[in-house]
Motif scaffolding. Structure first.
Motif, PDB file in Angstrom:
ATOM      1  N   LEU A 113       0.331  15.870  53.687  1.00 57.10           N
ATOM      2  CA  LEU A 113       0.593  16.973  52.758  1.00 57.10           C
ATOM      3  C   LEU A 113       0.912  16.454  51.358  1.00 57.10           C
ATOM      4  O   LEU A 113       0.687  17.153  50.367  1.00 57.10           O
ATOM      5  CB  LEU A 113       1.742  17.840  53.269  1.00 57.10           C
ATOM      6  N   GLN A 114       1.436  15.233  51.286  1.00 59.42           N
ATOM      7  CA  GLN A 114       1.762  14.664  49.981  1.00 59.42           C
ATOM      8  C   GLN A 114       0.500  14.467  49.149  1.00 59.42           C
ATOM      9  O   GLN A 114       0.545  14.530  47.913  1.00 59.42           O
ATOM     10  CB  GLN A 114       2.485  13.323  50.171  1.00 59.42           C
ATOM     11  N   LYS A 115      -0.638  14.252  49.804  1.00 63.83           N
ATOM     12  CA  LYS A 115      -1.913  14.147  49.066  1.00 63.83           C
ATOM     13  C   LYS A 115      -2.238  15.460  48.360  1.00 63.83           C
ATOM     14  O   LYS A 115      -2.707  15.467  47.222  1.00 63.83           O
ATOM     15  CB  LYS A 115      -3.037  13.780  50.033  1.00 63.83           C
ATOM     16  N   ILE A 116      -1.990  16.582  49.051  1.00 61.30           N
ATOM     17  CA  ILE A 116      -2.221  17.889  48.422  1.00 61.30           C
ATOM     18  C   ILE A 116      -1.270  18.076  47.250  1.00 61.30           C
ATOM     19  O   ILE A 116      -1.661  18.535  46.170  1.00 61.30           O
ATOM     20  CB  ILE A 116      -2.041  19.017  49.461  1.00 61.30           C
ATOM     21  N   GLU A 359       3.299  -8.533  68.226  1.00 62.40           N
ATOM     22  CA  GLU A 359       2.563  -9.448  67.369  1.00 62.40           C
ATOM     23  C   GLU A 359       1.901  -8.673  66.225  1.00 62.40           C
ATOM     24  O   GLU A 359       1.297  -7.616  66.449  1.00 62.40           O
ATOM     25  CB  GLU A 359       1.504 -10.185  68.188  1.00 62.40           C
ATOM     26  N   ASP A 360       2.027  -9.175  65.009  1.00 62.08           N
ATOM     27  CA  ASP A 360       1.477  -8.525  63.815  1.00 62.08           C
ATOM     28  C   ASP A 360       2.037  -7.124  63.618  1.00 62.08           C
ATOM     29  O   ASP A 360       1.342  -6.234  63.123  1.00 62.08           O
ATOM     30  CB  ASP A 360      -0.064  -8.459  63.885  1.00 62.08           C
ATOM     31  N   SER A 361       3.300  -6.901  64.042  1.00 61.95           N
ATOM     32  CA  SER A 361       3.878  -5.559  63.889  1.00 61.95           C
ATOM     33  C   SER A 361       3.965  -5.160  62.420  1.00 61.95           C
ATOM     34  O   SER A 361       3.893  -3.984  62.077  1.00 61.95           O
ATOM     35  CB  SER A 361       5.269  -5.506  64.532  1.00 61.95           C
ATOM     36  N   GLY A 362       4.124  -6.159  61.533  1.00 63.98           N
ATOM     37  CA  GLY A 362       4.187  -5.845  60.108  1.00 63.98           C
ATOM     38  C   GLY A 362       2.924  -5.204  59.590  1.00 63.98           C
ATOM     39  O   GLY A 362       2.957  -4.382  58.674  1.00 63.98           O
ATOM     40  N   GLU A 363       1.769  -5.573  60.197  1.00 58.74           N
ATOM     41  CA  GLU A 363       0.505  -4.982  59.769  1.00 58.74           C
ATOM     42  C   GLU A 363       0.357  -3.557  60.291  1.00 58.74           C
ATOM     43  O   GLU A 363      -0.344  -2.748  59.691  1.00 58.74           O
ATOM     44  CB  GLU A 363      -0.658  -5.840  60.259  1.00 58.74           C
ATOM     45  N   HIS A 364       0.990  -3.266  61.430  1.00 60.35           N
ATOM     46  CA  HIS A 364       0.891  -1.923  62.011  1.00 60.35           C
ATOM     47  C   HIS A 364       1.846  -0.948  61.335  1.00 60.35           C
ATOM     48  O   HIS A 364       1.548   0.243  61.235  1.00 60.35           O
ATOM     49  CB  HIS A 364       1.183  -1.972  63.514  1.00 60.35           C
ATOM     50  N   HIS A 365       3.008  -1.417  60.889  1.00 56.57           N
ATOM     51  CA  HIS A 365       4.029  -0.549  60.316  1.00 56.57           C
ATOM     52  C   HIS A 365       3.722  -0.282  58.845  1.00 56.57           C
ATOM     53  O   HIS A 365       4.454  -0.682  57.946  1.00 56.57           O
ATOM     54  CB  HIS A 365       5.410  -1.182  60.476  1.00 56.57           C
ATOM     55  N   VAL A 366       2.608   0.410  58.616  1.00 57.07           N
ATOM     56  CA  VAL A 366       2.137   0.674  57.248  1.00 57.07           C
ATOM     57  C   VAL A 366       1.576   2.086  57.208  1.00 57.07           C
ATOM     58  O   VAL A 366       0.885   2.528  58.134  1.00 57.07           O
ATOM     59  CB  VAL A 366       1.048  -0.341  56.831  1.00 57.07           C
ATOM     60  N   ILE A 367       1.897   2.824  56.133  1.00 52.11           N
ATOM     61  CA  ILE A 367       1.250   4.127  55.894  1.00 52.11           C
ATOM     62  C   ILE A 367      -0.006   3.835  55.092  1.00 52.11           C
ATOM     63  O   ILE A 367       0.035   3.642  53.869  1.00 52.11           O
ATOM     64  CB  ILE A 367       2.185   5.086  55.145  1.00 52.11           C
ATOM     65  N   ALA A 368      -1.133   3.742  55.802  1.00 54.29           N
ATOM     66  CA  ALA A 368      -2.365   3.270  55.183  1.00 54.29           C
ATOM     67  C   ALA A 368      -2.943   4.243  54.164  1.00 54.29           C
ATOM     68  O   ALA A 368      -3.540   3.835  53.167  1.00 54.29           O
ATOM     69  CB  ALA A 368      -3.400   2.975  56.266  1.00 54.29           C
ATOM     70  N   ASP A 369      -2.798   5.555  54.414  1.00 54.82           N
ATOM     71  CA  ASP A 369      -3.435   6.526  53.522  1.00 54.82           C
ATOM     72  C   ASP A 369      -2.454   7.128  52.536  1.00 54.82           C
ATOM     73  O   ASP A 369      -2.647   8.245  52.055  1.00 54.82           O
ATOM     74  CB  ASP A 369      -4.089   7.644  54.340  1.00 54.82           C
ATOM     75  N   PHE A 370      -1.383   6.413  52.218  1.00 58.44           N
ATOM     76  CA  PHE A 370      -0.417   6.927  51.245  1.00 58.44           C
ATOM     77  C   PHE A 370      -1.048   6.957  49.858  1.00 58.44           C
ATOM     78  O   PHE A 370      -1.766   6.024  49.489  1.00 58.44           O
ATOM     79  CB  PHE A 370       0.840   6.059  51.233  1.00 58.44           C
ATOM     80  N   GLY A 372      -1.936   6.229  46.268  1.00 55.79           N
ATOM     81  CA  GLY A 372      -1.646   5.045  45.483  1.00 55.79           C
ATOM     82  C   GLY A 372      -1.795   3.760  46.263  1.00 55.79           C
ATOM     83  O   GLY A 372      -1.589   2.676  45.719  1.00 55.79           O
ATOM     84  N   GLY A 373      -2.134   3.845  47.550  1.00 60.27           N
ATOM     85  CA  GLY A 373      -2.340   2.648  48.338  1.00 60.27           C
ATOM     86  C   GLY A 373      -1.352   2.511  49.470  1.00 60.27           C
ATOM     87  O   GLY A 373      -0.317   3.172  49.497  1.00 60.27           O
ATOM     88  N   PRO A 374      -1.653   1.635  50.442  1.00 64.79           N
ATOM     89  CA  PRO A 374      -0.777   1.442  51.611  1.00 64.79           C
ATOM     90  C   PRO A 374       0.613   0.967  51.201  1.00 64.79           C
ATOM     91  O   PRO A 374       0.767   0.193  50.251  1.00 64.79           O
ATOM     92  CB  PRO A 374      -1.517   0.373  52.431  1.00 64.79           C
TER      93      PRO A 374
END
Length: 415
Positions: A113-116, A359-370, A372-374
């Protein structure tokens, strides 16, 4: 012609002499007589006539905007279930629910919704559990929304750790964890005693006890150092309005609280019980059947004195810690995981969960479609995150519990 009829806008019965601007007219600009004789929709004032015309025009514009949305929706618009056109005051607007919102976490739903909101320049709204993002499309107001679920909590009849009545009494209480019936509910005095027990269990925090008690403990430790068979337990008696006292027997500690209770009794009866934390609690009892009515504020806590260390006696806590360690080993692979605060469906940092060690939890814990970028999402919950995950529904209690759990973790492995 003017008739007495129902106004086509306000629906009140009165003199109606105004017709739509699109009504047929004669060569002199007057409403056609044959048209008015057929008693078409008329209005009680020029303002109501103009408002009705504007509403019809708004409905037509909404239909055009809806067609454009169905043909080619903007890229920042999330998938929706279906669009609806509805009358919103003097205009027509469009509305749709966010498709699949119930299957997503709160942080992901909010980010969509933040995109809207970013595209429209308007803030996200929340009213009565409905989270809504508004935007304009071809001059027509539109909105996408989702419903944030709410829970109806059930207040138990009594505190989980003492006989104090809760339901319907107005007694303040706190809920530990989530669940409408499973979560323990305790009164505020019990919460304060739990905190005091935790403070007393940490060597560096003994100074937080009343100064009089600290002085007596120091004196007692000095005297015990020269004894061949020193006593194992001492008992801390507490009663609101009275100075805390240390005793060598539980009977003497209870007698101290009994003497203070006599002042507050005014003809009432009292008795004692022991809760699951090993604390002796004094309560007011019913004169006919001795059932508990409420607490007196009197309590007796057993303390173990060993050298320079003072800690509460709590065999129940030891067993509970061992049981929890076994469960956590099965869920997380560790007897004593580190813990963190998480954002739950309440959209606030009120939850508690083990730190994700995948393993690689840091890569998973990301809001990819935020917009302005992840961005990192350290408080989010993802498929890789271990159980248990629970909500305290308090931004104060959640970090406090995390500190308690991590302090327990840092205390060492369970034998």
């Amino acid at each position: 012609m003017t008739y007495i009829s129902e106004c086509g806008y306000c629906h009140e019965t009165q003199f109606t002499g105004w017709y739509s601007k699109s009504a047929p007219r004669d060569m002199y600009g007057r409403i056609d007589r044959d048209y008015s004789d057929r008693r078409p929709v008329a209005y009680c004032s020029e303002e109501h006539r103009d408002a009705a015309d504007a509403l019809r025009e708004s409905a037509a514009a909404a239909a055009v905007a809806l067609g454009e949305l169905l043909v080619e929706a903007p890229e920042w618009l999330p998938p929706v279930n279906q669009w609806e056109a509805y009358e919103d005051g003097d205009t027509w607007s469009l509305s749709a629910s966010f498709r699949g919102a119930d299957d997503l976490g709160e942080s992901v739903r909010h980010a969509r919704l933040q995109k809207i909101a970013a595209a429209s320049g308007r803030p996200i709204e929340e009213t009565g559990g409905i989270v809504r993002a508004r935007f304009a499309w071809h001059g027509v107001e539109a909105a996408v929304w989702y419903l944030r679920p709410s829970k109806q909590w059930v207040t138990p009849d009594r505190c989980a750790t003492c006989p104090t009545a809760l339901a319907g009494t107005g007694t303040p209480f706190v809920r530990l964890g989530e669940g409408d019936t499973e979560a323990p509910v305790i009164c505020l005095p019990c919460r304060d005693r739990m905190q005091a027990a935790w403070i007393a269990s940490h060597d560096s925090a003994v100074s937080n006890l009343p100064l009089k008690v600290v002085a007596e403990l120091n004196d007692l430790r000095a005297r015990l150092a020269g004894m061949a068979n020193p006593p194992r337990d001492v008992f801390l008696a507490m009663y609101d309005g009275a100075e805390p006292e240390l005793f060598t027997t539980v009977e003497a500690a209870r007698e101290f609280c009994d003497d203070v209770a006599k002042i507050d009794a005014h003809g009432r009866y009292w008795d004692w019980t022991v809760n699951e934390f090993g604390v002796h609690l004094q309560f007011w009892a019913h004169p006919d059947d001795d059932r508990p009515i409420s607490e007196t504020s009197g309590s007796v806590t057993a303390l173990v004195v060993q050298g320079d260390e003072v800690r509460p006696v709590n065999e129940t806590l030891v067993k509970a810690r061992e049981a929890a360690a076994g469960m956590l080993a099965a869920d997380t692979g560790e007897h004593r995981p580190m813990w963190r605060v998480i954002i739950t469906d309440s959209e606030s940092p009120t939850g508690v969960a083990p730190v994700c060690t995948a393993e690689d939890s840091g890569e998973h814990h990301v809001i990819a479609d935020f917009p302005g970028g992840p961005i990192p999402d350290p408080e989010g919950v993802y498929d890789c995150c271990p159980d248990p995950q629970f909500d305290t529904y308090s931004t104060i209690l959640a970090p406090y519990l995390v500190e308690l759990l991590n302090a327990d973790t840092e205390g060492g492995e369970v034998a």
